[in-house]
Design an enzyme around this catalytic site. Sequence first.
Site, mmCIF file in Angstrom:
data_model
loop_
_atom_site.group_PDB
_atom_site.id
_atom_site.type_symbol
_atom_site.label_atom_id
_atom_site.label_comp_id
_atom_site.label_asym_id
_atom_site.label_seq_id
_atom_site.Cartn_x
_atom_site.Cartn_y
_atom_site.Cartn_z
ATOM 1 N N CYS A 1 0.760 -2.865 5.334
ATOM 2 C CA CYS A 1 -0.251 -2.435 4.358
ATOM 3 C C CYS A 1 -1.172 -1.455 5.079
ATOM 4 O O CYS A 1 -1.465 -1.641 6.271
ATOM 5 C CB CYS A 1 -1.035 -3.645 3.852
ATOM 6 N N SER B 1 -3.180 4.645 -2.571
ATOM 7 C CA SER B 1 -3.969 4.100 -3.671
ATOM 8 C C SER B 1 -5.467 4.306 -3.443
ATOM 9 O O SER B 1 -6.248 4.187 -4.384
ATOM 10 C CB SER B 1 -3.676 2.605 -3.803
HETATM 11 N N1 DGL Z 1 -2.566 0.960 0.027
HETATM 12 C C1 DGL Z 1 -2.095 -0.345 -0.351
HETATM 13 C C2 DGL Z 1 -0.823 -0.672 0.439
HETATM 14 O O1 DGL Z 1 -0.598 -0.195 1.530
HETATM 15 C C3 DGL Z 1 -3.149 -1.407 -0.142
HETATM 16 C C4 DGL Z 1 -4.287 -1.357 -1.134
HETATM 17 C C5 DGL Z 1 -3.844 -1.554 -2.566
HETATM 18 O O2 DGL Z 1 -3.484 -2.682 -2.956
HETATM 19 O O3 DGL Z 1 -3.813 -0.564 -3.281
HETATM 20 O O4 DGL Z 1 0.001 -1.400 -0.041
#
Ligand code: DGL
Length: 271
Positions: free
Chosen positions: A187, A13
């Site tokens: 995450c 993201s």
């Molecule tokens: N990249 C997202 C995840 O690992 C975290 C940041 C977002 O909420 O986009 O879930």
Amino acid sequence: MTDRNLPIGVFDSGVGGLTVAREIFRNLPDEKIIYFGDTARVPYGNKSPETVIRYARQITSFLVSEQVKAIVIACNTASAFALHTVQAELDIPVIGVIEPGARAAVQATRTGRIGITGTTGTVSSGLYDRLIGELMPSAKVFSKACPLFVSLVEEGMIDDPVTIMMIHRYLDDMLRNDSIDTLVLGCTHYPLIRKVIAREVGSSVTLVNPAYETAVSLKELLNSLDLAADGGPVDFSAHRFFASDGAENFKKFARDNLNFDIENVELKTLQ
Ligand code: DGL
């Protein structure tokens, strides 16, 4: 036959997935990557599964058009919501970060009491719980969404009193009442505060970093498909980085948090 020296597509993201890219660089030094960070539409963590699936489809089509040999969904939320959809639609291998993280958690736990942290989306998907339950039916899984960790990391507040306070606010219940012995950092951003979390939760809790586990799984996957690059270690300049917005912020985050000196971030809008 697929050319084994084609790049690997990695997407997230935003900038957080660079923690997964780092593990790929460390553990698969012969591979070059094309990274896409959807910085125009971040965060994914509070979006619906339908929206995240739509974004993941757009990004994977872009990566396929760039002729990648495999795709890594570095984002936990996108892995939770979109992995199976894009896997079914593409004819190149696609892996996410959740299965490797779940497997490592099961290997690490001694008591079977496992904590999961992640975005609201990842936690509400229940995917870590389901996969851990399949691998270890006796496991007890406790989950906690820790959305503020993303902003704290992006603000550079790594070993900061506010971050430490939030670690306790989010995790004390799991530590004291649920007696977990293993905690999954589910995450992209959490590995960047891993040392602080480790210190605050204490040495009786093993931390699992899905970013690292994914690089290990990717290596196994490429070997099993005869797709591992064979041209020797690549130079950092061989990797390409795309973002849907804010190229300068992307570079700054990469420099400040990962020590990556990215010369060029290419802007790419998807719809
Ligand atoms: N990249 C997202 C995840 O690992 C975290 C940041 C977002 O909420 O986009 O879930």
